[in-house]
Design a protein around this motif. Structure first.
Motif, PDB file in Angstrom:
ATOM      1  N   TYR A  67       0.841  -1.197   0.000  1.00  0.00           N
ATOM      2  CA  TYR A  67       0.000   0.000   0.000  1.00  0.00           C
ATOM      3  C   TYR A  67       0.876   1.248   0.000  1.00  0.00           C
ATOM      4  O   TYR A  67       1.764   1.396   0.838  1.00  0.00           O
ATOM      5  CB  TYR A  67      -0.952  -0.017   1.201  1.00  0.00           C
ATOM      6  CG  TYR A  67      -2.117  -0.948   0.974  1.00  0.00           C
ATOM      7  CD1 TYR A  67      -3.358  -0.449   0.596  1.00  0.00           C
ATOM      8  CD2 TYR A  67      -1.971  -2.324   1.093  1.00  0.00           C
ATOM      9  CE1 TYR A  67      -4.434  -1.302   0.357  1.00  0.00           C
ATOM     10  CE2 TYR A  67      -3.040  -3.182   0.859  1.00  0.00           C
ATOM     11  CZ  TYR A  67      -4.264  -2.656   0.487  1.00  0.00           C
ATOM     12  OH  TYR A  67      -5.320  -3.514   0.239  1.00  0.00           O
ATOM     13  N   LEU A  77      -2.240  -2.508   6.288  1.00  0.00           N
ATOM     14  CA  LEU A  77      -2.949  -2.949   5.088  1.00  0.00           C
ATOM     15  C   LEU A  77      -2.086  -3.874   4.230  1.00  0.00           C
ATOM     16  O   LEU A  77      -2.588  -4.834   3.640  1.00  0.00           O
ATOM     17  CB  LEU A  77      -3.409  -1.735   4.281  1.00  0.00           C
ATOM     18  CG  LEU A  77      -4.514  -0.903   4.954  1.00  0.00           C
ATOM     19  CD1 LEU A  77      -4.701   0.427   4.241  1.00  0.00           C
ATOM     20  CD2 LEU A  77      -5.821  -1.672   5.002  1.00  0.00           C
ATOM     21  N   SER A  88      -2.908  -7.987   3.604  1.00  0.00           N
ATOM     22  CA  SER A  88      -3.250  -8.411   2.240  1.00  0.00           C
ATOM     23  C   SER A  88      -2.951  -9.895   2.035  1.00  0.00           C
ATOM     24  O   SER A  88      -3.435 -10.498   1.081  1.00  0.00           O
ATOM     25  CB  SER A  88      -2.513  -7.557   1.195  1.00  0.00           C
ATOM     26  OG  SER A  88      -1.148  -7.917   1.106  1.00  0.00           O
ATOM     27  N   ALA A 145      -7.236  -4.405   9.186  1.00  0.00           N
ATOM     28  CA  ALA A 145      -7.391  -3.627   7.954  1.00  0.00           C
ATOM     29  C   ALA A 145      -8.588  -2.685   8.057  1.00  0.00           C
ATOM     30  O   ALA A 145      -8.520  -1.526   7.621  1.00  0.00           O
ATOM     31  CB  ALA A 145      -7.551  -4.565   6.760  1.00  0.00           C
ATOM     32  N   ALA A 146      -9.686  -3.157   8.660  1.00  0.00           N
ATOM     33  CA  ALA A 146     -10.891  -2.336   8.752  1.00  0.00           C
ATOM     34  C   ALA A 146     -10.646  -1.054   9.536  1.00  0.00           C
ATOM     35  O   ALA A 146     -11.325  -0.046   9.308  1.00  0.00           O
ATOM     36  CB  ALA A 146     -12.023  -3.137   9.388  1.00  0.00           C
ATOM     37  N   TYR A 153      -8.321   0.927   9.137  1.00  0.00           N
ATOM     38  CA  TYR A 153      -7.739   1.940   8.252  1.00  0.00           C
ATOM     39  C   TYR A 153      -8.507   2.102   6.940  1.00  0.00           C
ATOM     40  O   TYR A 153      -8.055   2.811   6.046  1.00  0.00           O
ATOM     41  CB  TYR A 153      -6.253   1.612   7.999  1.00  0.00           C
ATOM     42  CG  TYR A 153      -5.477   1.724   9.296  1.00  0.00           C
ATOM     43  CD1 TYR A 153      -4.985   2.951   9.729  1.00  0.00           C
ATOM     44  CD2 TYR A 153      -5.312   0.620  10.122  1.00  0.00           C
ATOM     45  CE1 TYR A 153      -4.324   3.068  10.939  1.00  0.00           C
ATOM     46  CE2 TYR A 153      -4.659   0.731  11.337  1.00  0.00           C
ATOM     47  CZ  TYR A 153      -4.173   1.956  11.747  1.00  0.00           C
ATOM     48  OH  TYR A 153      -3.534   2.096  12.960  1.00  0.00           O
ATOM     49  N   ASP A 154      -9.689   1.480   6.859  1.00  0.00           N
ATOM     50  CA  ASP A 154     -10.519   1.626   5.662  1.00  0.00           C
ATOM     51  C   ASP A 154     -10.792   3.087   5.292  1.00  0.00           C
ATOM     52  O   ASP A 154     -10.816   3.422   4.111  1.00  0.00           O
ATOM     53  CB  ASP A 154     -11.850   0.881   5.827  1.00  0.00           C
ATOM     54  CG  ASP A 154     -11.722  -0.609   5.517  1.00  0.00           C
ATOM     55  OD1 ASP A 154     -10.647  -1.024   5.023  1.00  0.00           O
ATOM     56  OD2 ASP A 154     -12.682  -1.356   5.768  1.00  0.00           O
ATOM     57  N   LEU A 213      -8.526   4.655   2.746  1.00  0.00           N
ATOM     58  CA  LEU A 213      -8.515   4.133   1.385  1.00  0.00           C
ATOM     59  C   LEU A 213      -9.376   4.978   0.438  1.00  0.00           C
ATOM     60  O   LEU A 213      -9.287   4.831  -0.768  1.00  0.00           O
ATOM     61  CB  LEU A 213      -9.040   2.691   1.352  1.00  0.00           C
ATOM     62  CG  LEU A 213      -8.185   1.641   2.076  1.00  0.00           C
ATOM     63  CD1 LEU A 213      -8.930   0.325   2.160  1.00  0.00           C
ATOM     64  CD2 LEU A 213      -6.857   1.462   1.363  1.00  0.00           C
TER      65      LEU A 213
END
Length: 199
Positions: free
Chosen positions: A62, A151, A155, A187-188, A190-191, A194
């Motif tokens: 990322y 992130l 992945s 990950a959620a 830091y959504d 995005l």
């Protein structure tokens, strides 16, 4: 009374039978020039948007757009167990954007010379240790840097959460809001980064 009703029904059936389409013999070919415009072109196919990102199942690094939005770029990683693949992926993140990615104006919030290594794997949670001569980013850059690390690590399908350490010491990491957290990061968390730059 029943006879006239029966006669009406029979008469109706005979009339309907007379409305049938005549077969008229064998089918005949029509010259393409006699077909109205557009009827010979193949029908457009509409496909529903795929829920799978265009990168498919590839591991991702990322990076940042000029507007500080975090975006994925597909990468190839070495074969091996989770630690081997994740170490390879983190090394690519630490190295920064490739020349092609720089041409696309992608950057990184990670300090030059930073090292990222897998310190531990505990089920689906990994601990990533930050090393190197550079200072840990602060403020907005620290939120973006942590987002890139979390992130990127998540992945890989085996990784659900990330803990961070600095030279072996536990590190409180900033969430997009700026709040610090010592909990495993997902990950959620830091959504929001995005789709828009941090406020």
């Amino acid at each position: 009374m029943r006879a006239p009703a029966r006669l009406v029904t029979v008469a109706t059936l005979v009339a309907l039978a007379g409305c049938g389409v005549s077969t008229g013999g064998a089918p005949e070919a029509i010259a393409p020039s006699d077909v109205p415009y557009g009827l010979l072109s193949s029908a457009p196919t509409s496909t529903a948007p795929s829920p799978v990102p265009p990168l498919g199942d590839r591991p991702r690094v990322y990076l940042l757009t000029p507007d500080d939005v975090v975006v994925p770029t597909g990468r190839d990683v070495a074969e091996g167990d989770l630690r081997t693949r994740l170490d390879d992926l983190l090394a690519q993140l630490a190295a920064g954007p490739t020349s092609g990615e720089r041409d696309g104006e992608l950057t990184t919030a990670l300090a030059p010379g930073v090292g990222l290594a897998v310190a531990a794997v505990d089920g689906d949670t990994v601990t990533i240790d930050l090393t190197g001569p550079g200072e840990v980013p602060s403020g907005l850059q620290s939120r973006l840097a942590v987002a890139q690390i979390v992130l990127t690590a998540t992945s890989l399908p085996e990784v659900e959460a990330v803990l961070l350490t600095r030279d072996g010491d536990p590190l409180e990491a900033p969430l997009p809001s700026g709040e610090l957290s010592a909990d495993p990061l997902e990950a959620a968390d830091y959504d929001p980064l995005l789709v828009s730059p941090p406020s």
